[in-house]
Design a protein around this motif. Structure first.
Motif, mmCIF file in Angstrom:
data_model
loop_
_atom_site.group_PDB
_atom_site.id
_atom_site.type_symbol
_atom_site.label_atom_id
_atom_site.label_comp_id
_atom_site.label_asym_id
_atom_site.label_seq_id
_atom_site.Cartn_x
_atom_site.Cartn_y
_atom_site.Cartn_z
ATOM 1 N N ASP A 145 0.816 -1.212 0.000
ATOM 2 C CA ASP A 145 0.000 0.000 0.000
ATOM 3 C C ASP A 145 0.856 1.271 0.000
ATOM 4 N N VAL A 168 -9.929 4.617 -3.474
ATOM 5 C CA VAL A 168 -8.835 5.122 -2.635
ATOM 6 C C VAL A 168 -9.347 6.388 -1.962
ATOM 7 N N TRP A 169 -9.387 6.414 -0.644
ATOM 8 C CA TRP A 169 -9.966 7.592 0.013
ATOM 9 C C TRP A 169 -8.977 8.404 0.866
ATOM 10 N N THR A 170 -7.801 7.839 1.185
ATOM 11 C CA THR A 170 -6.830 8.589 1.998
ATOM 12 C C THR A 170 -5.410 8.286 1.524
ATOM 13 N N ARG A 172 -1.516 9.117 3.004
ATOM 14 C CA ARG A 172 -0.706 9.640 4.103
ATOM 15 C C ARG A 172 0.743 9.796 3.657
ATOM 16 N N VAL A 177 -1.879 13.052 7.120
ATOM 17 C CA VAL A 177 -2.874 12.863 6.071
ATOM 18 C C VAL A 177 -2.741 14.025 5.100
ATOM 19 N N HIS A 180 -7.549 13.324 1.374
ATOM 20 C CA HIS A 180 -8.644 12.537 1.935
ATOM 21 C C HIS A 180 -9.964 12.916 1.257
ATOM 22 N N ARG A 182 -13.726 10.802 1.420
ATOM 23 C CA ARG A 182 -14.420 9.551 1.751
ATOM 24 C C ARG A 182 -15.138 8.971 0.541
ATOM 25 N N ARG A 202 1.437 6.360 1.721
ATOM 26 C CA ARG A 202 0.633 5.156 1.965
ATOM 27 C C ARG A 202 -0.808 5.420 1.524
ATOM 28 N N GLN A 204 -4.697 4.384 1.485
ATOM 29 C CA GLN A 204 -5.761 3.631 2.147
ATOM 30 C C GLN A 204 -6.865 3.402 1.114
ATOM 31 N N ARG A 205 -7.255 2.148 0.904
ATOM 32 C CA ARG A 205 -8.120 1.818 -0.224
ATOM 33 C C ARG A 205 -8.997 0.614 0.110
#
Length: 234
Positions: A145, A168-170, A172, A177, A180, A182, A202, A204-205
């Motif tokens: 990731d 994919v919403w975030t 880092r 962060v 971002h 949502r 990184r 987040q997904r």
């Protein structure tokens, strides 16, 4: 008859000595004059040298300072700023350059000059010249990731093009962060990075990301050690 002969000899010797005495006096005058001239020159040079050194040191310190016209940070010069540096920039940022003949050299190449420098006093500073080269990463995120960027990268452009069924919403950057949404990130985004540390981006997904679904464009630093030389000729 003996006495007149002695007088004649003495008179002859005296007449012979007069030209030699004259020549000696002329030579003494010339030597004295040369000595005085050399002394005056030495005194003038001695008076001028400290002033040249003071001005040269002040200009050198200004050019390598963290808030100087060439610096990316203290003792690190930005190659782009070096390329744009000229006589006008020198006189604007170092006012003594308007009154003195000043030459600024980097790696033995003159980058700016005001006036005619024939001798003078030189001050050197060891510095680092930093250039930036654009690079693009296309990370394979099928099994991870994250992607790592090198130190001294100040910003990046992250392009996210997720396939159908993936969100994919975030994003880092280390512990921060930086992106971002949502509802999902889709498009190109400018991201600010901390240049003094290695950055791990990184993602987040939910769902699978293939190679090419994410690209990261950034400026990679390239550093070289050089010598900056400032010469001032009063």
């Amino acid at each position: 008859m003996t006495v007149p002969s002695r007088r004649c000899d003495n008179s002859t010797r005296a007449q012979t000595s007069l030209p030699a005495l004259g020549i000696a006096l002329v030579l003494l005058t010339v030597v004295t004059g040369l000595g005085v001239a050399m002394a005056d020159t030495a005194i003038a040079g001695a008076d001028r040298a400290p002033d040249e050194r003071r001005v040269a040191a002040a200009i050198a310190d200004q050019l390598v300072a963290g808030d100087g016209p060439l610096a990316a940070r203290s003792n690190v010069l930005n190659q782009s700023r070096v390329d744009d540096f000229d006589q006008s920039a020198l006189e604007e940022n170092a006012p003594p350059a308007s009154e003195y003949a000043v030459s600024v050299k980097l790696a033995d190449e003159e980058i700016a000059r005001s006036g005619t420098v024939q001798g003078g006093t030189r001050i050197s500073r060891l510095i680092v010249v930093e250039a930036r080269e654009p690079r693009t990463l296309t990370p394979d995120l099928t099994t991870t990731d994250a992607v790592t960027l090198p130190r001294r990268s100040a910003r990046a452009t992250v392009t996210i093009d997720p396939p159908t069924g993936t969100s994919v919403w975030t994003v880092r950057a280390n512990d921060r962060v930086v992106l971002h949404n949502r509802s999902g990130l889709d498009g190109s985004y400018e991201v600010s990075l901390v240049p003094y540390e290695t950055t791990e981006l990184r993602f987040q997904r939910a769902g699978r990301l293939e190679s090419g679904n994410v690209t990261v464009e950034y400026d990679a630093p390239r550093s070289t050690k050089e010598t900056l030389v400032v010469t001032v000729d009063a």
